[in-house]
Design a protein around this motif. Structure first.
Motif, short mmCIF file in Angstrom:
data_model
loop_
_atom_site.label_atom_id
_atom_site.label_comp_id
_atom_site.label_asym_id
_atom_site.label_seq_id
_atom_site.Cartn_x
_atom_site.Cartn_y
_atom_site.Cartn_z
N ASP A 48 1.82 6.11 -5.02
CA ASP A 48 2.47 4.84 -5.53
C ASP A 48 0.84 3.77 -5.54
O ASP A 48 -0.27 3.69 -4.73
CB ASP A 48 2.31 3.83 -4.20
N LYS A 49 0.34 3.36 -6.21
CA LYS A 49 -1.02 2.96 -7.23
C LYS A 49 -0.85 1.56 -5.90
O LYS A 49 -2.28 1.26 -5.47
CB LYS A 49 -1.17 2.22 -8.73
N ASN A 50 -0.21 1.29 -4.99
CA ASN A 50 -0.32 0.17 -4.08
C ASN A 50 -1.26 0.43 -2.77
O ASN A 50 -1.29 -0.30 -1.74
CB ASN A 50 0.96 -1.18 -4.19
N LYS A 51 -1.20 2.11 -2.66
CA LYS A 51 -1.12 2.36 -1.37
C LYS A 51 -2.53 2.73 -1.31
O LYS A 51 -2.71 3.21 -2.02
CB LYS A 51 -0.21 3.53 -1.11
N ASP A 52 -3.28 2.43 -0.38
CA ASP A 52 -4.57 3.15 -0.11
C ASP A 52 -4.50 4.83 0.94
O ASP A 52 -3.87 4.76 1.86
CB ASP A 52 -5.32 1.81 0.12
N ASP A 55 -2.83 4.17 4.61
CA ASP A 55 -1.06 4.41 4.61
C ASP A 55 -1.44 6.14 3.89
O ASP A 55 -0.25 6.26 4.82
CB ASP A 55 -1.44 3.13 2.88
#
Length: 120
Positions: A48-52, A55
Motif C-alpha cells: 500500500d503506497k499510503n503506508k509508511d 505502519d
C-alpha cells in the motif's frame, strides 16, 4: 546483524508475560491462523503506497507477538505429549544447534537429531 542476547531474552520474557493477559490467554490454539492473518496484513501494508515505515513496524510488532504466542502453544503441546521440560529460550538454542550443524555438515537429519540429543 549482531544482537544483545540478554536484551532479546528480556523482550521475549516481556512478550510471554503480555500474552498471559490476552483474552485468549497464552495457550492459544488459534495462534497459527492469527499469525498467518498478521502476515497477510503486513503484505497488504507493504504493498500500500499510503503506508509508511511506521505502519510496517506496527505490523511487524503483531507478527513478533503472534510468533511468540505460536511458540508458546507448540511448546505446550510438546511438553504435554512428552512430559518435556522446555522453555522458549530452549527453542532458540535448539534452532541454533540444528542450523549450526547443518551449516557445517549440510542437511543431515540424523546428525542434527544426535546433536540435539546431546544438548537435551
Amino acid at each position: 546483524m549482531k544482537t544483545n542476547d540478554s536484551l532479546i531474552s528480556h523482550y521475549i520474557e516481556w512478550i510471554v508475560e503480555l500474552t498471559k493477559t490476552s483474552p485468549a490467554g497464552n495457550i492459544d490454539s488459534k495462534s497459527l491462523s492469527k499469525l498467518v492473518e498478521e502476515c497477510k496484513e503486513f503484505d497488504e501494508a507493504y504493498n500500500d503506497k499510503n503506508k509508511d515505515v511506521y505502519d510496517l513496524m506496527l505490523e511487524l510488532a503483531d507478527i513478533v507477538y503472534y510468533c511468540v504466542k505460536l511458540m508458546i502453544y507448540y511448546l505446550f503441546l510438546v511438553t504435554q505429549k512428552y512430559h518435556a521440560s522446555l522453555l522458549i529460550v530452549d527453542l532458540f538454542k535448539i534452532c541454533t544447534i540444528k542450523y549450526d550443524t547443518r551449516q557445517k555438515n549440510r542437511k543431515n537429519n540424523e546428525l542434527e537429531r544426535e546433536v540435539i540429543k546431546e544438548f537435551y
